[in-house]
Design an enzyme around this catalytic site. Sequence first.
Site, PDB file in Angstrom:
ATOM      1  N   HIS A  58      48.108  35.719  38.578  1.00 57.07           N
ATOM      2  CA  HIS A  58      47.627  37.078  39.120  1.00 57.07           C
ATOM      3  C   HIS A  58      47.989  38.291  38.487  1.00 57.07           C
ATOM      4  O   HIS A  58      47.295  38.981  38.321  1.00 57.07           O
ATOM      5  CB  HIS A  58      47.915  37.140  40.739  1.00 57.07           C
ATOM      6  CG  HIS A  58      47.937  38.258  41.432  1.00 57.07           C
ATOM      7  ND1 HIS A  58      46.959  38.455  42.467  1.00 57.07           N
ATOM      8  CD2 HIS A  58      48.508  39.644  41.231  1.00 57.07           C
ATOM      9  CE1 HIS A  58      46.862  39.717  42.980  1.00 57.07           C
ATOM     10  NE2 HIS A  58      47.890  40.359  42.126  1.00 57.07           N
ATOM     11  N   GLU A  59      49.409  38.219  38.096  1.00 57.26           N
ATOM     12  CA  GLU A  59      49.978  39.527  37.640  1.00 57.26           C
ATOM     13  C   GLU A  59      49.661  39.503  36.140  1.00 57.26           C
ATOM     14  O   GLU A  59      49.148  40.634  35.467  1.00 57.26           O
ATOM     15  CB  GLU A  59      51.599  39.301  37.528  1.00 57.26           C
ATOM     16  CG  GLU A  59      52.281  39.525  38.929  1.00 57.26           C
ATOM     17  CD  GLU A  59      51.937  40.753  39.791  1.00 57.26           C
ATOM     18  OE1 GLU A  59      51.486  41.892  38.905  1.00 57.26           O
ATOM     19  OE2 GLU A  59      51.712  40.484  40.722  1.00 57.26           O
ATOM     20  N   HIS A  62      46.524  41.383  35.882  1.00 52.50           N
ATOM     21  CA  HIS A  62      46.476  42.903  35.885  1.00 52.50           C
ATOM     22  C   HIS A  62      46.767  43.138  34.293  1.00 52.50           C
ATOM     23  O   HIS A  62      46.356  44.128  33.856  1.00 52.50           O
ATOM     24  CB  HIS A  62      47.527  43.300  36.844  1.00 52.50           C
ATOM     25  CG  HIS A  62      47.305  43.176  38.233  1.00 52.50           C
ATOM     26  ND1 HIS A  62      46.274  43.988  38.826  1.00 52.50           N
ATOM     27  CD2 HIS A  62      47.975  42.678  39.140  1.00 52.50           C
ATOM     28  CE1 HIS A  62      46.315  43.508  40.074  1.00 52.50           C
ATOM     29  NE2 HIS A  62      47.495  42.823  40.179  1.00 52.50           N
ATOM     30  N   ASP A 161      47.062  45.676  45.918  1.00 51.29           N
ATOM     31  CA  ASP A 161      46.173  46.263  44.903  1.00 51.29           C
ATOM     32  C   ASP A 161      45.034  46.761  45.712  1.00 51.29           C
ATOM     33  O   ASP A 161      44.473  47.613  45.243  1.00 51.29           O
ATOM     34  CB  ASP A 161      45.629  44.740  44.477  1.00 51.29           C
ATOM     35  CG  ASP A 161      46.655  44.169  43.586  1.00 51.29           C
ATOM     36  OD1 ASP A 161      47.328  44.829  42.902  1.00 51.29           O
ATOM     37  OD2 ASP A 161      46.611  42.763  43.480  1.00 51.29           O
TER      38      ASP A 161
HETATM   39 ZN    ZN Z   1      48.304  42.426  42.267  1.00 45.53          ZN
END
Ligand code: ZN
Length: 235
Positions: A58-59, A62, A161
């Site tokens: 997930h990171e 980003h 987020d």
């Molecule tokens: Zn996030």
Amino acid sequence: MRWSLKVASVAGIEVRIHLTFLLFLAWIWFSYYQVAGLPGAVQGVLFILSLFACVLLHEFGHAFAARAFGIATPDITLLPIGGVARLTRIPDKPWQELVVAIAGPLVNVVIAAALIFVVHRSAELEQLQYLESPRIELLSKLASVNVMLVLFNLIPAFPMDGGRILRALLAMALPYTQATQIAAWIGQGLAIVFGIFGLFGNPLLIFIAFFIFAGAQQEAAIARAKESSRPAAKD
Ligand code: ZN
């Protein structure tokens, strides 16, 4: 980040683990060990590690989205409460911030979809052993955790987020500081609602409420500092 160890470097991004995360793993090990012995402890830690592998991806979502806009991410740190990708700056344009914010949860959508596909395929192939297979059980648990990660991250409140997505959408029509302030107010309103529900129900919600409330204040302060450090516009 202090008290963290570098464990890997992927595409020029350092992956770090905070010491509290190691304590958290030890705690998971011991609490599962007490209930279910060694096999339970191994399974418990394995599940937490797979969950945090999804958090890490997930990171990276980003980080890679930010890279597309020329923004570097020196490191990603895993903490017991989740992961933090340290971007060198916030994208200037609201639509870029929107893309960077959405990229993280989108990774979990993809992971959840892939896991659900695999679980269903395996269920068709090995119908009899389906329920007993610990591998399938782990995969379906991981799929639902990814769905929860998406829902949790889309709560429209900082530091989630969803808060950044909301701010980016507001910033398309309003000045940045004002957009942040409104997003922070909405987040704090939600924090109060969570806090009230937490008092009468799940105490975990009180913890989340504090977390959101502090996040909103911090984000608003950052936006104000950014605004005041910006050279005054001449007209
Ligand atoms: Zn996030």
